[in-house]
Design an enzyme around this catalytic site. Structure first.
Site, PDB file in Angstrom:
ATOM      1  N   ASP A 143       0.834  -1.309  -0.158  1.00  0.00           N
ATOM      2  CA  ASP A 143       0.173   0.259   0.152  1.00  0.00           C
ATOM      3  C   ASP A 143       0.882   1.243  -0.052  1.00  0.00           C
ATOM      4  OD1 ASP A 143      -2.399   1.240  -0.108  1.00  0.00           O
ATOM      5  OD2 ASP A 143      -2.686   1.333   2.036  1.00  0.00           O
ATOM      6  N   HIS A 150      -3.734  13.699   1.031  1.00  0.00           N
ATOM      7  CA  HIS A 150      -3.846  13.029   2.083  1.00  0.00           C
ATOM      8  C   HIS A 150      -2.848  12.910   3.171  1.00  0.00           C
ATOM      9  CE1 HIS A 150      -5.032   9.372   4.188  1.00  0.00           C
ATOM     10  NE2 HIS A 150      -3.794   8.761   3.914  1.00  0.00           N
ATOM     11  N   GLU A 214     -10.496   3.947   3.628  1.00  0.00           N
ATOM     12  CA  GLU A 214      -9.896   4.555   2.759  1.00  0.00           C
ATOM     13  C   GLU A 214     -10.125   4.342   1.105  1.00  0.00           C
ATOM     14  OE1 GLU A 214      -5.648   4.335   3.863  1.00  0.00           O
ATOM     15  OE2 GLU A 214      -6.033   5.722   5.386  1.00  0.00           O
ATOM     16  N   GLU A 216      -8.992   4.063  -2.339  1.00  0.00           N
ATOM     17  CA  GLU A 216      -8.045   4.015  -3.175  1.00  0.00           C
ATOM     18  C   GLU A 216      -8.211   3.359  -4.430  1.00  0.00           C
ATOM     19  OE1 GLU A 216      -4.672   2.197  -1.214  1.00  0.00           O
ATOM     20  OE2 GLU A 216      -5.158   2.885   0.953  1.00  0.00           O
ATOM     21  N   ASP A 248      -9.022   0.370   1.886  1.00  0.00           N
ATOM     22  CA  ASP A 248      -8.252   0.110   2.734  1.00  0.00           C
ATOM     23  C   ASP A 248      -8.825   0.272   4.078  1.00  0.00           C
ATOM     24  OD1 ASP A 248      -5.578  -0.466   4.150  1.00  0.00           O
ATOM     25  OD2 ASP A 248      -4.877   1.655   3.894  1.00  0.00           O
ATOM     26  N   GLN A 255      -4.406   2.424  15.065  1.00  0.00           N
ATOM     27  CA  GLN A 255      -3.297   3.022  14.068  1.00  0.00           C
ATOM     28  C   GLN A 255      -2.335   3.982  15.030  1.00  0.00           C
ATOM     29  OE1 GLN A 255      -4.519   4.323  10.439  1.00  0.00           O
ATOM     30  NE2 GLN A 255      -2.544   4.805   9.854  1.00  0.00           N
ATOM     31  N   LYS A 268      -4.701  -2.121   9.875  1.00  0.00           N
ATOM     32  CA  LYS A 268      -5.131  -2.373   8.747  1.00  0.00           C
ATOM     33  C   LYS A 268      -5.374  -3.662   8.104  1.00  0.00           C
ATOM     34  CE  LYS A 268      -3.824   2.089   7.382  1.00  0.00           C
ATOM     35  NZ  LYS A 268      -4.495   2.831   6.304  1.00  0.00           N
ATOM     36  N   THR A 272      -9.399  -5.681   3.688  1.00  0.00           N
ATOM     37  CA  THR A 272      -8.906  -4.700   2.693  1.00  0.00           C
ATOM     38  C   THR A 272     -10.000  -5.320   1.533  1.00  0.00           C
ATOM     39  OG1 THR A 272      -6.718  -4.513   3.177  1.00  0.00           O
ATOM     40  CG2 THR A 272      -7.410  -3.804   1.130  1.00  0.00           C
ATOM     41  N   GLU A 389      -9.945  12.470   7.462  1.00  0.00           N
ATOM     42  CA  GLU A 389      -9.835  13.667   6.833  1.00  0.00           C
ATOM     43  C   GLU A 389     -11.194  14.579   6.680  1.00  0.00           C
ATOM     44  OE1 GLU A 389      -7.138  13.862   3.266  1.00  0.00           O
ATOM     45  OE2 GLU A 389      -7.511  11.695   3.702  1.00  0.00           O
TER      46      GLU A 389
END
Lengths: 446, 446
Positions: A143, A150, A214, A216, A248, A255, A268, A272, A389
């Site tokens: 990844d 980001h 996430e 991606e 993700d 984390q 993580k 996924t 975010e």
């Protein structure tokens, strides 16, 4: 500059004898033809398929029926295997031949199309009658962190004094991910447990309270390089079979506590999710875009990552969206709500650069390896690709149409990614969906 | 407390009809019986083997000859497969049955031994006539950081103000590694290229100048847990098939520049070497030791990592050594020199705790997954398991018997790890060697 790969398969005037493929809104017109792997309910054996409208060309059945005979026995065998790995091993050139053959088979104006239409019952299956599984056995998953927006947004939260680290503009930052827990779109995701340390309290083990997605793009590797050999950047795209959507999933509280000094791990590796259809770089050819324009003052990439052609057209104009539907919204029959929308064009590094960097130490990249782009966030708030975010680490919760508030994901929330390309003079193509619903943590004793 | 697993296979009085197995100095007496995979020069097909003295019991040939018939067809098939993955899938209990059967076959005082000896030409092959390959297809490789001495020494160099991070005593820190570049002992290692940033100079791409080894123990996972399920610590050892030696080759200059914020990546993924023989936890049973005694003031492990039995006997008393032989030393016919010696008893976390932590978020652990312990360093300088620590990041170079100095590894250096267990009242068992020689970086243009 590399020659343009635009060919007969991209012709906007092509029509398919599969009517749903001619719908302007479909993700899977005859100009797309992405590869995936499916199963019938009544059979364990997976089949390779190619999406066309709301139908699938069953490559196993079609190969057995002789539809791909002109491509020779090696490609024919690969199309009859249990995953895309054999086709990935053969590489881009052979995949182009398959895509071109599939195009002729599915066109309404070719002799091959006429023959194929007559075999429709044998070689075509409706998407509603099959289950999509992972397209490949993924040997290694890596990844990356290729969105500077980001990286800056997240860095600001964890390191207000140094949001963007000094290596960012030189090194396509990435880390090894977990391959075993990669799952197909539609698989539910159990809320993980893990260690967190909220504030001054001692660390504790329990369900994450900061579950996030996430947004991606995933890239499947094809071909192989021996251990010790590198992949020059001008050859890197020949080692990328195609792209998919990738979620993700991340547990932010886990984390934050675990990531120093060796990076994200259990935050993580619980899941996924990838979308089932691999959209080939060939299908994406009409949607090439310049690589991200580095602001004045940013250093140019080091020579091993620098390719004039890559700067000129190494980006891909893929529109990406995140949608959410809570359990309450489902109960009310309310539709999903869009949380963000952005573009893959905003990435600081191209897919070719990611692969070249990965192999720049001689690391052997194998067919079926998966590269994640890292969260795709753009410069605007509306294009932030994760809740961390969007809600500023939970400080600014979102309000859903149901009136519910979300700092992070709740049990029952379904997250849906969509991606597509459109451009004047080209037929719109899409990625389908990458979808996952959160179920409650297990009730195992803590 | 779990029942002792000491059984007839550990009896120190056992002798084998393979004479070299009765030598007190062998790593592979009949009390060991580690599993590996080998190839004949004249044949592509790999064979599972069991080491005995300087010979190998060819499990493929022995199974075909009916030597394992009493264990049933499922185990028989697993012993005839191309890697240890099938046996790993079956799990510890079946592996115990195989080891017990092999012990009877190789003993000098059993009817099975008499029959096997008569078949010697068919089922036994000399180690000098075969090549060892990787024992398993490794799905996922994870590297931990379980020595508090290593973590403190390294932390002091990179973060003098905070050598040991606040999470260390709570979280068994680890990161996902690269599976594709794991290689068998004896494979040469090409010096990698990568980005480094020496001092105030701009970043550049070129061969690493700070190539290092890391002395580790590897643990192969057996059995499987579904995604979403955890492995309780009291059951974790049943999910560890056995241990090997592991060299986590590292490029320190690349690591220093790339590792923030997502951890080590290309500084590690160019090569990881494992020793060929997997020493079962069963064979290690006589060498159990208490887990590392946490100093007063250290917190106890959180409940999910706490098992009284694990504290009492979750450690393994494995002596570990690092040896080096430079090209100049080889040219002079000089023997290798020992750089360090330590013990696996010095690890802060047990192997069981590493596996339980890894699955504590529901991550599915598959048969053939490999866990690295992290560099095994003890409290004394002589027990530091990598050059970074031994030479204080190059500031205090070692002097070799040849007069050469080493801050980090030079081209032509061969690094050899050895590991063994000995204890009064038990027969010494060993791991064999984990060996790799550095060859020069490729001459590709920088």
């Amino acid at each position: 500059m590399r020659p343009s790969r635009l060919d007969a398969t991209h012709d906007p005037s092509l029509r398919s004898w599969i009517e749903s493929a001619n719908d302007a809104a479909t993700d899977f017109p005859i100009q797309n033809l992405p590869f995936g792997v499916f199963r019938h309910d009544f059979e364990e054996r997976p089949h390779i398929g190619i999406a066309i409208g709301d139908q699938v060309l069953d490559c196993l059945a079609a190969a057995r029926a002789g539809c791909f005979e002109s491509l020779g026995p090696v490609i024919g065998d690969a199309l009859q295997s249990w995953s895309l790995n054999a086709l990935f091993l053969l590489g881009r050139e052979d995949a182009r031949a398959v895509r071109a053959a599939a195009s002729r088979l599915l066109r309404s104006d070719t002799p091959e199309g006429t023959l194929a239409k007559a075999m429709r019952e044998t070689i075509i299956v409706g998407m509603d009658r099959i289950s999509m599984i992972l397209p490949a056995e993924i040997g290694d998953y890596t990844d990356f962190y290729a969105s500077i927006f980001h990286a800056t947004n997240v860095g600001r939260m964890f390191r207000p004094d140094a949001p963007l680290l000094p290596n960012y503009k030189y090194v396509p930052i990435g880390y090894h991910g977990r391959a075993s827990s990669i799952i197909a779109s539609g698989t539910t995701v159990r809320r993980p447990r893990g260690q967190t340390k909220p504030g001054e309290a001692p660390p504790a083990y329990g369900p994450t309270h900061h579950l996030d997605y996430e947004l991606e793009i995933g890239a499947f590797v094809c071909g192989e390089n021996a251990l010790g050999d590198t992949v020059p950047v001008e050859h890197a795209e020949e080692r990328i079979f195609g792209l998919c959507l990738l979620n993700d999933w991340s547990a932010r509280d886990m984390q934050a506590w675990e990531y120093a000094p060796l990076g994200p791990f259990l935050a993580k590796s619980f899941a996924t999710t990838v979308s089932p259809w691999v959209v080939t770089l060939d299908a994406l050819e009409p949607f090439r875009a310049p690589a991200f324009a580095r602001p004045d003052g940013d250093p140019p990439p080091l020579a091993y990552l620098m390719d004039e052609d890559d700067r000129a057209r190494g980006g891909f104009a893929i529109t990406l969206e995140v949608w959410l539907r809570s359990a309450a919204m489902r109960a009310e029959n309310a539709p999903a709500v869009r949380l963000s929308h952005g573009s893959f064009e905003s990435m600081y590094w191209t897919v070719a650069q990611l692969l070249t960097h990965h192999s720049s130490n001689g690391c052997n990249m194998r067919p079926g390896d998966l590269l994640g782009s890292g969260t795709v966030s753009g410069p605007e708030k509306a294009s932030r690709g994760c809740l961390l975010e969007l809600t500023m680490r939970g400080a600014e919760p979102l309000t859903l149409p149901s009136g519910e508030r979300r700092a992070f994901l709740a049990d029952g929330d379904e997250v849906i990614f969509k991606g597509w390309c459109e451009r004047k003079g080209a037929v719109r193509i899409g990625f389908g969906e990458c979808r996952g619903e959160i179920r409650a943590a297990s009730t195992a004793a803590e």
